[in-house]
Scaffold this motif. Structure first.
Motif, PDB file in Angstrom:
ATOM      1  N   ALA A 145      17.361   5.660  21.781  1.00  0.00           N
ATOM      2  CA  ALA A 145      15.853   6.134  21.838  1.00  0.00           C
ATOM      3  C   ALA A 145      15.085   4.985  21.725  1.00  0.00           C
ATOM      4  CB  ALA A 145      15.441   7.183  20.750  1.00  0.00           C
ATOM      5  N   HIS A 164      15.327  11.636  16.832  1.00  0.00           N
ATOM      6  CA  HIS A 164      16.096  10.391  17.399  1.00  0.00           C
ATOM      7  C   HIS A 164      15.013   9.470  17.708  1.00  0.00           C
ATOM      8  CE1 HIS A 164      19.783  12.614  19.009  1.00  0.00           C
ATOM      9  NE2 HIS A 164      19.945  12.031  17.595  1.00  0.00           N
ATOM     10  N   GLY A 165      13.747  10.088  18.056  1.00  0.00           N
ATOM     11  CA  GLY A 165      12.589   9.003  18.543  1.00  0.00           C
ATOM     12  C   GLY A 165      11.916   8.474  16.985  1.00  0.00           C
ATOM     13  N   HIS A 208      16.305  15.341  19.737  1.00  0.00           N
ATOM     14  CA  HIS A 208      15.693  14.311  20.448  1.00  0.00           C
ATOM     15  C   HIS A 208      14.409  13.902  19.675  1.00  0.00           C
ATOM     16  CE1 HIS A 208      18.053  15.012  23.957  1.00  0.00           C
ATOM     17  NE2 HIS A 208      17.854  16.318  24.047  1.00  0.00           N
ATOM     18  N   SER A 215      13.818  13.579  27.998  1.00  0.00           N
ATOM     19  CA  SER A 215      15.133  14.234  27.943  1.00  0.00           C
ATOM     20  C   SER A 215      14.795  15.501  28.890  1.00  0.00           C
ATOM     21  CB  SER A 215      15.662  14.658  26.779  1.00  0.00           C
ATOM     22  OG  SER A 215      14.601  15.741  26.248  1.00  0.00           O
ATOM     23  N   VAL A 231      10.519  10.726  23.508  1.00  0.00           N
ATOM     24  CA  VAL A 231      11.811  10.754  23.750  1.00  0.00           C
ATOM     25  C   VAL A 231      12.402  12.303  24.195  1.00  0.00           C
ATOM     26  CG1 VAL A 231      14.219  10.771  22.673  1.00  0.00           C
ATOM     27  CG2 VAL A 231      12.598   8.986  22.050  1.00  0.00           C
TER      28      VAL A 231
END
Length: 417
Positions: free
Chosen positions: A21, A164-165, A161, A72, A68
């Motif tokens: 990320a 993760h960002g 996601h 995706s 992020v």
């Protein structure tokens, strides 16, 4: 109430995914500075460093996870468009990066959302739908629109996601300051701290990661310690005023975070003021929560190298000005008094002269003659004046009393009625 995360379809939250990320958002999201804050260190007794996420284009960290997540999506999902429910930073983060990527975005906001936030979200190109008086009511309309238009949900926190960002913040902090002892993170739904703790523990297992919530919304604290809690009330930290914390985020927090603490509204106010007056930067209530934790438990952090995540700076300027005035009053630098006086010429001038001669500065005067609780041959003055400090203000009040005036202290904003 918030949209479900779809946990079963999500990747595992991992450090490797956070590293990916970080590479993904490089150049599209600002790598904000993490700088020493000597005056905050002096205030708290800790060796304080601040990660300035309020410097992002939208004024908050939410851009990281939003980008992020949007990146995706499949081409078909991007074509269909995305939907989110938010009254603030998440709305702007999704709107900004969806606009950059050419993805249609619909943001459903409660009708009572401040116009400045509605205007900013529209300014990034999103379609804003106003529905309901609360986020739960807005979510009902968003559910309907998502089904009707086959839109993709972008959850504010309970999405791998997104987590993760947000975790990319920890990589940047520990790259700049590998010897940090503690990272303190504001907690709403848990996406920010889940990402930061995952990355931080992978990079430096010994670093302590502590979450902070307001006492009015202790959802993650309750989950962390297995306590029944009630989340309600008007808080200055609306960015972390989350009733329904994430399922995925809670799971991650329980295995990676060292502690979750609660802070009072007054400590958050004090921290907003400290960021403004000592650091010359703007923190919203949620953004100031980490500093509030330092101020609330000085002994715990004294002498330790502490990283604070100033996660956002989107605060109403009117609210900010009110906080500054309240903090001046708490520090004794702005004094409000009520003086009973005879109704004769020159009295107001005499009072002003006493204050001025002692280097006080009169900032507001209200003169009352007509109220029934004021004697017919008397008057009452409400006077607010600036002083150097509490002791200086008390000396001015004592001087007025020595001149024969009956004086009592008022709370700021208290008025005759």
């Amino acid at each position: 109430m918030t949209p479900t995360s779809g946990q079963e379809d999500q990747p595992i939250v991992s450090f490797e995914s956070i590293q990916a990320a970080a590479n993904l958002i490089k150049g599209a999201v600002l790598e904000t500075p993490c700088l020493p804050a000597p005056r905050l260190s002096q205030l708290t007794g800790a060796d304080v460093f601040v990660k300035y996420e309020n410097m992002q284009v939208t004024g908050a960290f939410k851009e990281r996870g939003a980008l992020v997540k949007l990146s995706s999506l499949s081409q078909d999902e991007k074509r269909r468009g995305v939907i989110a429910v938010s009254a603030g930073n998440h709305a702007q983060g999704v709107a900004y990066h969806a606009g950059r990527l050419g993805i249609p975005a619909t943001i459903v906001m409660p009708v009572l959302t401040p116009f400045v936030k509605i205007s900013a979200t529209r300014g990034y190109g999103a379609e804003v739908v106003l529905a309901g008086n609360t986020l739960a009511e807005a979510k009902e309309e968003a559910d309907r629109l998502a089904t009707e238009k086959n839109l993709v949900w972008v959850h504010p926190y309970d999405d791998a996601h997104v987590i993760h960002g947000q975790g990319t913040i920890a990589i940047e902090m520990l790259d700049a300051l590998p010897d940090l002892d503690v990272i303190i993170v504001p907690v709403g739904g848990g996406g920010l701290i889940a990402g930061i703790a995952t990355a931080a523990k992978a990079l430096k297992p010994a670093v302590e990661v502590i979450g902070v919530e307001t006492t009015l919304y202790p959802g993650m604290w309750g989950a962390f310690y297995g306590k029944e809690v009630v989340c309600e009330g008007a808080t200055i930290a609306e960015g972390i005023a989350v009733r329904d914390i994430g399922v995925l985020t809670t799971e991650v927090v329980k295995r990676t975070v060292d502690d979750v603490v609660l802070v009072s509204e007054s400590s958050i106010e004090r921290s907003i003021n400290a960021y403004l007056t000592l650091q010359r930067t703007i923190a919203e209530g949620a953004g100031a929560a980490g500093l509030a934790a330092l101020l609330s438990d000085r002994e715990r952090f004294e002498g330790r190298k502490v990283g604070l995540v100033l996660c956002g700076g989107n605060i109403d300027p009117r609210l900010l000005s009110k906080i500054v005035v309240r903090e001046l009053a708490r520090d004794g630098k702005l004094v409000s008094i009520r003086i009973d006086t005879p109704d004769r010429p020159g009295t107001l001038g005499e009072i002003a002269t006493v204050i001025g001669d002692m280097q006080g500065n009169v900032v507001d005067v209200e003169h009352h003659r007509l109220f029934l609780n004021v004697p017919a041959k008397g008057a009452t003055l409400d006077v607010s004046f600036e002083a150097f400090d509490r002791d200086h203000g008390e000396r001015i009040v004592a001087a007025l009393r020595e001149r024969g005036f009956v004086v009592r202290y008022l709370e700021i904003g208290e008025r005759m009625g």
